[in-house]
Design a protein around this motif. Structure first.
Motif, PDB file in Angstrom:
ATOM      1  N   ARG A 122       0.646  -1.271  -0.002  1.00 38.49           N
ATOM      2  CA  ARG A 122      -0.081   0.104   0.091  1.00 38.49           C
ATOM      3  C   ARG A 122       0.997   1.176  -0.141  1.00 38.49           C
ATOM      4  N   LYS A 123       1.892   1.163   0.387  1.00 33.75           N
ATOM      5  CA  LYS A 123       2.959   2.549   0.703  1.00 33.75           C
ATOM      6  C   LYS A 123       4.229   2.456  -0.333  1.00 33.75           C
ATOM      7  N   VAL A 124       4.363   3.530  -0.975  1.00 34.89           N
ATOM      8  CA  VAL A 124       5.338   3.459  -1.713  1.00 34.89           C
ATOM      9  C   VAL A 124       6.255   4.714  -1.774  1.00 34.89           C
ATOM     10  N   GLN A 125       7.492   4.683  -1.490  1.00 33.27           N
ATOM     11  CA  GLN A 125       8.410   5.725  -1.383  1.00 33.27           C
ATOM     12  C   GLN A 125       8.683   6.183  -2.877  1.00 33.27           C
ATOM     13  N   ILE A 126       8.512   7.788  -3.043  1.00 37.49           N
ATOM     14  CA  ILE A 126       8.623   8.185  -4.217  1.00 37.49           C
ATOM     15  C   ILE A 126       9.882   9.272  -4.200  1.00 37.49           C
ATOM     16  N   ALA A 127      10.746   9.447  -5.067  1.00 36.24           N
ATOM     17  CA  ALA A 127      11.705  10.501  -5.254  1.00 36.24           C
ATOM     18  C   ALA A 127      11.540  11.214  -6.557  1.00 36.24           C
ATOM     19  N   LEU A 176       9.925   3.253  -4.721  1.00 41.51           N
ATOM     20  CA  LEU A 176      10.435   2.054  -4.079  1.00 41.51           C
ATOM     21  C   LEU A 176       9.296   1.433  -3.032  1.00 41.51           C
ATOM     22  N   VAL A 177       8.862   0.242  -3.397  1.00 45.45           N
ATOM     23  CA  VAL A 177       8.078  -0.532  -2.459  1.00 45.45           C
ATOM     24  C   VAL A 177       8.686  -1.748  -2.029  1.00 45.45           C
ATOM     25  N   GLU A 178       8.552  -1.839  -0.715  1.00 48.10           N
ATOM     26  CA  GLU A 178       9.438  -2.614  -0.051  1.00 48.10           C
ATOM     27  C   GLU A 178       8.544  -3.180   1.433  1.00 48.10           C
ATOM     28  N   ALA A 179       9.077  -4.444   1.660  1.00 47.23           N
ATOM     29  CA  ALA A 179       8.621  -5.165   2.561  1.00 47.23           C
ATOM     30  C   ALA A 179       9.562  -6.018   3.560  1.00 47.23           C
ATOM     31  N   GLY A 180       9.291  -6.380   4.682  1.00 45.38           N
ATOM     32  CA  GLY A 180       9.921  -7.379   5.385  1.00 45.38           C
ATOM     33  C   GLY A 180      10.742  -6.649   6.423  1.00 45.38           C
ATOM     34  N   GLY A 183      11.435  -6.239  -2.381  1.00 47.52           N
ATOM     35  CA  GLY A 183      11.183  -4.802  -2.834  1.00 47.52           C
ATOM     36  C   GLY A 183      11.086  -4.728  -4.342  1.00 47.52           C
ATOM     37  N   ALA A 184      10.784  -3.755  -4.790  1.00 42.87           N
ATOM     38  CA  ALA A 184      10.918  -3.228  -6.160  1.00 42.87           C
ATOM     39  C   ALA A 184      11.319  -1.754  -6.060  1.00 42.87           C
ATOM     40  N   SER A 185      12.030  -1.471  -7.247  1.00 43.60           N
ATOM     41  CA  SER A 185      12.475   0.059  -7.494  1.00 43.60           C
ATOM     42  C   SER A 185      12.130   0.106  -8.942  1.00 43.60           C
ATOM     43  N   LEU A 186      11.385   1.237  -9.189  1.00 43.48           N
ATOM     44  CA  LEU A 186      10.661   1.735 -10.460  1.00 43.48           C
ATOM     45  C   LEU A 186      11.020   2.850 -10.806  1.00 43.48           C
ATOM     46  N   THR A 187      11.618   2.986 -11.943  1.00 47.11           N
ATOM     47  CA  THR A 187      11.971   4.475 -12.256  1.00 47.11           C
ATOM     48  C   THR A 187      11.429   4.678 -13.735  1.00 47.11           C
ATOM     49  N   THR A 238      13.911  -2.954 -10.879  1.00 50.49           N
ATOM     50  CA  THR A 238      14.862  -3.917 -10.144  1.00 50.49           C
ATOM     51  C   THR A 238      13.849  -4.338  -8.975  1.00 50.49           C
ATOM     52  N   SER A 239      13.965  -5.530  -8.782  1.00 53.13           N
ATOM     53  CA  SER A 239      13.145  -6.189  -7.901  1.00 53.13           C
ATOM     54  C   SER A 239      14.105  -7.183  -7.135  1.00 53.13           C
ATOM     55  N   TRP A 240      13.581  -7.776  -5.638  1.00 54.71           N
ATOM     56  CA  TRP A 240      14.281  -8.561  -5.076  1.00 54.71           C
ATOM     57  C   TRP A 240      13.378  -9.222  -4.197  1.00 54.71           C
ATOM     58  N   ASP A 241      13.586 -10.454  -3.718  1.00 53.49           N
ATOM     59  CA  ASP A 241      12.956 -11.268  -2.857  1.00 53.49           C
ATOM     60  C   ASP A 241      14.080 -12.125  -2.162  1.00 53.49           C
ATOM     61  N   HIS A 242      14.333 -12.037  -0.845  1.00 45.05           N
ATOM     62  CA  HIS A 242      15.432 -12.449  -0.308  1.00 45.05           C
ATOM     63  C   HIS A 242      15.030 -13.972   0.291  1.00 45.05           C
ATOM     64  N   ALA A 243      14.021 -13.976   0.422  1.00 42.75           N
ATOM     65  CA  ALA A 243      13.293 -15.387   0.787  1.00 42.75           C
ATOM     66  C   ALA A 243      13.626 -16.518  -0.403  1.00 42.75           C
TER      67      ALA A 243
END
Length: 157
Positions: free
Chosen positions: A22-27, A72-76, A84-88, A149-154
């Motif tokens: 639900r939350k996104v950090q925007i730059a 940037l959308v991130e969780a964990g 997370g995912a970083s989208l530009t 760019t996305s990542w899932d450390h699990a």
């Protein structure tokens, strides 16, 4: 396979992740060239990150000068849970009621601490009236991503 490749989300995983958060950090980039970073509630509009903000907000002024934004959308919490995912990309800013109202209804529910409806048409009319009143001074910002760019450390476990 590199560690980077090993933790990258598939398209389906990324879509599900972005739909669940639900939350996104925007730059955005300020007039002085410095990043302007804020957290916003968002929803997906045609699969793209969309949020409402005041027409005269700093982020809108920044985007009118330079339409590039990073999200940037991130969780964990623990390292092995981090996702997370970083989208530009470039943004579309609109006050079209056909976009503003449904996005505003979903995001408006989040802002007031309520579960958003699956379909904005199913929302309580009394709540919708208040949210649409809030939307009179707002616009929708939609990210058209050019780099993800996305990542899932699990996936490392």
């Amino acid at each position: 396979m590199s560690k980077r490749d090993a933790i990258k989300m598939t398209d389906e995983e990324l879509d599900a992740f972005l739909a669940a958060e639900r939350k996104v950090q925007i730059a955005t980039i300020g007039k002085d060239g410095a990043p302007h970073l804020v957290t916003m509630f968002y929803t997906l509009w045609n699969g793209k990150i969309a949020f409402t903000t005041y027409k005269n907000s700093q982020k809108v002024r920044n985007l009118q000068r330079n339409p590039v934004m990073t999200c940037l959308v991130e969780a964990g919490t623990d390292y092995n849970e981090l996702r997370g995912a970083s989208l530009t990309g470039n943004v579309v800013i609109t006050d079209d009621p056909e976009v503003l109202h449904p996005v505003g209804i979903v995001v408006g529910h989040q802002i007031i601490g309520m579960e958003p409806p699956k379909d904005p048409a199913d929302a309580d009319p009394a709540i919708v009236e208040g949210i649409l009143h809030m939307m009179r001074k707002r616009v929708v910002v939609i990210l058209e991503p050019t780099k993800i760019t996305s990542w899932d450390h699990a996936k490392l476990v």
